[in-house]
Scaffold this motif. Structure first.
Motif, PDB file in Angstrom:
ATOM      1  N   THR A 136      22.079   5.588   9.925  1.00 45.54           N
ATOM      2  CA  THR A 136      21.618   5.711   8.545  1.00 45.54           C
ATOM      3  C   THR A 136      21.671   7.157   8.063  1.00 45.54           C
ATOM      4  OG1 THR A 136      20.153   3.806   8.871  1.00 45.54           O
ATOM      5  CG2 THR A 136      19.707   5.226   6.979  1.00 45.54           C
ATOM      6  N   ALA A 137      21.204   8.082   8.914  1.00 51.45           N
ATOM      7  CA  ALA A 137      21.137   9.485   8.502  1.00 51.45           C
ATOM      8  C   ALA A 137      22.517  10.068   8.222  1.00 51.45           C
ATOM      9  CB  ALA A 137      20.444  10.309   9.585  1.00 51.45           C
ATOM     10  N   LEU A 138      23.529   9.595   8.932  1.00 51.94           N
ATOM     11  CA  LEU A 138      24.876  10.116   8.744  1.00 51.94           C
ATOM     12  C   LEU A 138      25.684   9.337   7.710  1.00 51.94           C
ATOM     13  CD1 LEU A 138      25.674  10.950  12.473  1.00 51.94           C
ATOM     14  CD2 LEU A 138      25.147  12.552  10.624  1.00 51.94           C
ATOM     15  N   GLY A 139      24.989   8.443   6.977  1.00 54.37           N
ATOM     16  CA  GLY A 139      25.623   7.774   5.850  1.00 54.37           C
ATOM     17  C   GLY A 139      26.232   6.434   6.152  1.00 54.37           C
TER      18      GLY A 139
ATOM     19  N   LEU B 254       2.525  -1.318  18.400  1.00 52.79           N
ATOM     20  CA  LEU B 254       2.265  -0.821  17.050  1.00 52.79           C
ATOM     21  C   LEU B 254       2.859   0.581  16.866  1.00 52.79           C
ATOM     22  CD1 LEU B 254       0.939  -1.078  14.297  1.00 52.79           C
ATOM     23  CD2 LEU B 254      -1.205  -0.278  15.311  1.00 52.79           C
ATOM     24  N   GLY B 255       2.688   1.434  17.875  1.00 50.82           N
ATOM     25  CA  GLY B 255       3.254   2.770  17.789  1.00 50.82           C
ATOM     26  C   GLY B 255       4.764   2.750  17.672  1.00 50.82           C
ATOM     27  N   ALA B 256       5.415   1.883  18.454  1.00 45.86           N
ATOM     28  CA  ALA B 256       6.871   1.769  18.380  1.00 45.86           C
ATOM     29  C   ALA B 256       7.310   1.259  17.010  1.00 45.86           C
ATOM     30  CB  ALA B 256       7.382   0.838  19.476  1.00 45.86           C
ATOM     31  N   GLY B 257       6.552   0.307  16.469  1.00 43.47           N
ATOM     32  CA  GLY B 257       6.873  -0.199  15.139  1.00 43.47           C
ATOM     33  C   GLY B 257       6.751   0.870  14.068  1.00 43.47           C
ATOM     34  N   LEU B 258       5.715   1.692  14.151  1.00 43.09           N
ATOM     35  CA  LEU B 258       5.546   2.765  13.178  1.00 43.09           C
ATOM     36  C   LEU B 258       6.668   3.798  13.277  1.00 43.09           C
ATOM     37  CD1 LEU B 258       1.679   3.332  13.414  1.00 43.09           C
ATOM     38  CD2 LEU B 258       2.946   2.388  11.469  1.00 43.09           C
ATOM     39  N   LEU B 259       7.087   4.089  14.493  1.00 45.09           N
ATOM     40  CA  LEU B 259       8.196   5.028  14.660  1.00 45.09           C
ATOM     41  C   LEU B 259       9.487   4.481  14.043  1.00 45.09           C
ATOM     42  CD1 LEU B 259       7.756   6.454  18.276  1.00 45.09           C
ATOM     43  CD2 LEU B 259       7.648   7.719  16.131  1.00 45.09           C
ATOM     44  N   GLN B 260       9.717   3.197  14.222  1.00 45.45           N
ATOM     45  CA  GLN B 260      10.911   2.592  13.631  1.00 45.45           C
ATOM     46  C   GLN B 260      10.843   2.622  12.110  1.00 45.45           C
ATOM     47  OE1 GLN B 260      12.207  -1.179  15.744  1.00 45.45           O
ATOM     48  NE2 GLN B 260      10.303  -0.736  16.802  1.00 45.45           N
ATOM     49  N   TYR B 261       9.650   2.343  11.566  1.00 49.20           N
ATOM     50  CA  TYR B 261       9.496   2.389  10.109  1.00 49.20           C
ATOM     51  C   TYR B 261       9.755   3.800   9.594  1.00 49.20           C
ATOM     52  CZ  TYR B 261       7.284   2.205   5.518  1.00 49.20           C
ATOM     53  OH  TYR B 261       7.032   2.307   4.173  1.00 49.20           O
ATOM     54  N   ALA B 262       9.213   4.805  10.293  1.00 45.03           N
ATOM     55  CA  ALA B 262       9.443   6.192   9.892  1.00 45.03           C
ATOM     56  C   ALA B 262      10.925   6.539   9.952  1.00 45.03           C
ATOM     57  CB  ALA B 262       8.634   7.133  10.783  1.00 45.03           C
ATOM     58  N   GLY B 263      11.609   6.059  10.986  1.00 46.12           N
ATOM     59  CA  GLY B 263      13.040   6.314  11.103  1.00 46.12           C
ATOM     60  C   GLY B 263      13.843   5.667  10.000  1.00 46.12           C
ATOM     61  N   GLU B 264      13.363   4.534   9.486  1.00 48.35           N
ATOM     62  CA  GLU B 264      14.067   3.849   8.406  1.00 48.35           C
ATOM     63  C   GLU B 264      13.905   4.596   7.079  1.00 48.35           C
ATOM     64  OE1 GLU B 264      14.558   1.276   4.988  1.00 48.35           O
ATOM     65  OE2 GLU B 264      12.602   1.888   5.749  1.00 48.35           O
ATOM     66  N   ARG B 265      12.751   5.236   6.885  1.00 52.27           N
ATOM     67  CA  ARG B 265      12.502   5.947   5.622  1.00 52.27           C
ATOM     68  C   ARG B 265      13.276   7.260   5.542  1.00 52.27           C
ATOM     69  NH1 ARG B 265       8.286   4.372   2.277  1.00 52.27           N
ATOM     70  NH2 ARG B 265       8.513   6.436   1.326  1.00 52.27           N
ATOM     71  N   LEU B 266      13.202   8.057   6.605  1.00 55.52           N
ATOM     72  CA  LEU B 266      13.905   9.344   6.648  1.00 55.52           C
ATOM     73  C   LEU B 266      13.535  10.224   5.453  1.00 55.52           C
ATOM     74  CD1 LEU B 266      17.491   8.329   7.882  1.00 55.52           C
ATOM     75  CD2 LEU B 266      15.669   9.440   9.183  1.00 55.52           C
TER      76      LEU B 266
ATOM     77  N   LEU C  77      21.911  -4.032   5.673  1.00 55.17           N
ATOM     78  CA  LEU C  77      22.630  -3.236   6.672  1.00 55.17           C
ATOM     79  C   LEU C  77      21.848  -2.004   7.086  1.00 55.17           C
ATOM     80  CD1 LEU C  77      26.393  -3.402   5.647  1.00 55.17           C
ATOM     81  CD2 LEU C  77      25.400  -4.086   7.823  1.00 55.17           C
ATOM     82  N   GLY C  78      21.026  -1.472   6.176  1.00 53.04           N
ATOM     83  CA  GLY C  78      20.197  -0.331   6.530  1.00 53.04           C
ATOM     84  C   GLY C  78      19.155  -0.667   7.585  1.00 53.04           C
ATOM     85  N   LEU C  79      18.829  -1.969   7.716  1.00 56.64           N
ATOM     86  CA  LEU C  79      17.859  -2.424   8.711  1.00 56.64           C
ATOM     87  C   LEU C  79      18.552  -3.100   9.891  1.00 56.64           C
ATOM     88  CD1 LEU C  79      15.168  -3.966   6.309  1.00 56.64           C
ATOM     89  CD2 LEU C  79      15.137  -1.727   7.410  1.00 56.64           C
ATOM     90  N   TYR C  80      19.851  -2.901  10.027  1.00 57.28           N
ATOM     91  CA  TYR C  80      20.621  -3.582  11.071  1.00 57.28           C
ATOM     92  C   TYR C  80      20.019  -3.351  12.456  1.00 57.28           C
ATOM     93  CZ  TYR C  80      24.709  -4.905  13.887  1.00 57.28           C
ATOM     94  OH  TYR C  80      25.541  -5.485  14.798  1.00 57.28           O
ATOM     95  N   ALA C  81      19.707  -2.106  12.777  1.00 56.10           N
ATOM     96  CA  ALA C  81      19.159  -1.807  14.105  1.00 56.10           C
ATOM     97  C   ALA C  81      17.789  -2.441  14.307  1.00 56.10           C
ATOM     98  CB  ALA C  81      19.070  -0.300  14.306  1.00 56.10           C
ATOM     99  N   PHE C  82      17.019  -2.614  13.206  1.00 56.72           N
ATOM    100  CA  PHE C  82      15.685  -3.200  13.326  1.00 56.72           C
ATOM    101  C   PHE C  82      15.747  -4.649  13.804  1.00 56.72           C
ATOM    102  CE2 PHE C  82      14.572   0.487  11.104  1.00 56.72           C
ATOM    103  CZ  PHE C  82      13.193   0.640  11.126  1.00 56.72           C
ATOM    104  N   ALA C  83      16.809  -5.346  13.467  1.00 56.67           N
ATOM    105  CA  ALA C  83      16.941  -6.731  13.911  1.00 56.67           C
ATOM    106  C   ALA C  83      17.028  -6.821  15.425  1.00 56.67           C
ATOM    107  CB  ALA C  83      18.171  -7.370  13.271  1.00 56.67           C
ATOM    108  N   PHE C  84      17.478  -5.752  16.066  1.00 58.44           N
ATOM    109  CA  PHE C  84      17.514  -5.693  17.529  1.00 58.44           C
ATOM    110  C   PHE C  84      16.235  -5.060  18.076  1.00 58.44           C
ATOM    111  CE2 PHE C  84      21.970  -5.846  16.291  1.00 58.44           C
ATOM    112  CZ  PHE C  84      22.485  -6.794  17.151  1.00 58.44           C
ATOM    113  N   SER C  85      15.882  -3.885  17.547  1.00 57.18           N
ATOM    114  CA  SER C  85      14.714  -3.182  18.087  1.00 57.18           C
ATOM    115  C   SER C  85      13.415  -3.904  17.775  1.00 57.18           C
ATOM    116  CB  SER C  85      14.664  -1.750  17.551  1.00 57.18           C
ATOM    117  OG  SER C  85      14.564  -1.735  16.145  1.00 57.18           O
TER     118      SER C  85
END
Length: 477
Positions: A429-432, A231-243, A62-70
């Motif tokens: 994710t950031a808001l829990g 690649l840049g968009a993918g890295l941004l998404q990965y960074a957003g997932e880590r927080l 569920l933490g990667l839910y948005a990644f399945a779309f983006s």
């Protein structure tokens, strides 16, 4: 836009006698063929929206839910530019058929995935195929249909979403509940046979009537820039997932790759909303990003906040698919051409109203059908704005620039989805929201509700920004 695009006066299509419609003898087979491809994409999209909450929970992702779309839209950033180059130099037939095959392969990977990351990878493969297909379809419209018929063709594209919007959630929900979510993905590739059989002969006949593509080598610079952007968009998404602090490094690298690539791939002035084509390109990304970022989280909201079944949660989106076709039909009516700017602005306002209205479901006192009613207005808005933007883009694009400009339009669409769906995932994710939903299947805690509210509020503001920019779609006289 290239120098050749500015100077050429080569006609896009053979002489048109002005009598045949899109289903007339001259265009019928081609119209049915390309609409069948849109039908395939539409059925997949509605089915996936319904199955996604269950798939994400069963894969503990569920933490990667948005990644399945983006993740889907990230890979399209590369595929769309490749398709535009391929279409301009070889014609649209090969990229169209190759894209359909890759799209089917991605469905198989997603349907057999044993982890959420592998599932996201399958969605990315689907995006490669979808990116090749959608640009090729736009080039077919620009090359094979006269200007007077293009609004009707884009309306037919929207109409192709009607049946999947009605049947898709019901079928997908029933399959998910009784056979499992995997079969939603594994069954769709069978539908690939239909568009291949219908459109093959019609496309080849249409190609024989067109001037030959100029040939030559593909523009490796543009393709390399597209790879940088993805690649840049993918890295941004990965960074957003880590927080966390370790996420700063991929975030900086992602921005360093994405921004220069986008500035060179999109028409000059796009990011500052310069009048004419640049604003059209920008608004496509704004519209798609705001609408689909909100739509991606509506089924999750209905399942976790209102405890609906996957079928009923998916049916919430049906009204949007139906009304989208209505909005697109309205913009194709006689006399609509002189009101394009107003139609685009009205479309954005209706989209903003729909996103805000869907958020009311987070209030316990609001009935569950509020989201479906709101999404009906959003569909009308998207039908008006997206089709009108496409028509104006084709109008200002010379034939040999149709592929590049179509790729820019679709790339903006994908980029808007990547950034805004990714932002929605970060907010959730950031808001829990991810943690609450993971710990509690119902997901009714304050974190999930707060995250969803933040998503809908943000996307409402983005849609209102699009309405404010709509007055810049036409260049100065």
């Amino acid at each position: 836009m290239t120098t050749a695009a500015k100077t050429s006066t080569t006609p896009a299509v053979p002489a048109d006698d002005g009598t045949d419609g899109v289903l007339g003898a001259r265009y019928r087979a081609l119209t049915l063929g390309i609409v069948s491809v849109v039908l395939l994409l539409a059925f997949e999209a509605t089915a996936v929206n319904t199955a996604m909450p269950v798939a994400a929970r069963q894969l503990h992702g569920l933490g990667l839910y948005a990644f399945a779309f983006s993740g889907y839209f990230t890979s399209t950033l590369f595929a769309m530019v490749l398709s535009g180059e391929w279409c301009d130099r070889r014609g649209p037939v090969l990229p169209l058929f190759a894209g359909i095959g890759v799209f089917a392969g991605g469905l198989v990977v997603a349907g057999t995935a044993g982890s959420m990351w592998l599932f996201v990878g399958g969605r990315a493969i689907q995006g490669l195929g979808g990116g090749l297909v959608i640009v090729a379809l736009y080039v077919v419209v620009g090359r094979a249909f006269p200007e007077r018929l293009r609004p009707s063709v884009f309306a037919a594209f929207s109409a192709a979403w009607v049946l999947p919007s009605i049947v898709g959630p019901v079928v997908s929900g029933a399959v998910t509940q009784h056979l499992g979510w995997r079969w939603v993905f594994l069954a769709v590739p069978v539908l690939v046979v239909l568009p291949l059989a219908v459109m093959g002969p019609a496309l080849r006949r249409a190609e024989r009537r067109q001037p030959q593509a100029p040939g030559g080598a593909l523009n490796r610079r543009r393709i390399g820039l597209a790879a940088m952007a993805a690649l840049g968009a993918g890295l941004l998404q990965y960074a957003g997932e880590r927080l966390d602090l370790l996420g700063l490094l991929p975030a900086v690298a992602g921005v360093g790759l994405l921004v220069p690539a986008v500035l060179r791939l999109l028409p000059s002035g796009t990011l500052r909303a310069a009048r004419g084509l640049p604003t059209l390109i920008l608004l496509r990304g704004v519209a798609a990003g705001a609408f689909f970022a909100a739509e991606a989280f509506i089924p999750l909201m209905m399942v976790t906040q209102r405890h609906l079944s996957p079928t009923l949660a998916g049916l919430t989106l049906t009204s949007g698919g139906l009304s989208w076709a209505l909005g697109s039909w309205l913009q194709g009516r006689p006399g609509a051409e002189r009101h394009r700017e107003r139609l685009i602005r009205l479309g954005f306002l209706l989209t903003a109203l729909a996103i805000a209205g869907a958020a009311l479901v987070l209030l316990p006192a609001a009935p569950t059908w509020t989201a479906a009613v709101a999404w009906a207005f959003g569909g009308i808005g998207m039908g008006l704005s997206i089709a009108s933007i496409s028509v104006l883009m084709m109008k200002v694009s010379p034939p040999e620039a149709a592929g590049a400009n179509s790729a820019s339009l679709q790339m903006s669409d994908a980029l808007g989805n990547v950034l805004l769906v990714g932002l929605a995932g970060v907010l959730f994710t950031a808001l829990g929201g991810g943690a609450v939903a993971a710990a509690n299947v119902a997901g009714t805690g304050s974190g999930a509700r707060t995250g969803l509210a933040a998503i809908f509020l943000t996307m409402t503001a983005v849609a209102l920004l699009g309405a404010a920019l709509a007055g810049r779609v036409r260049p100065r006289s």
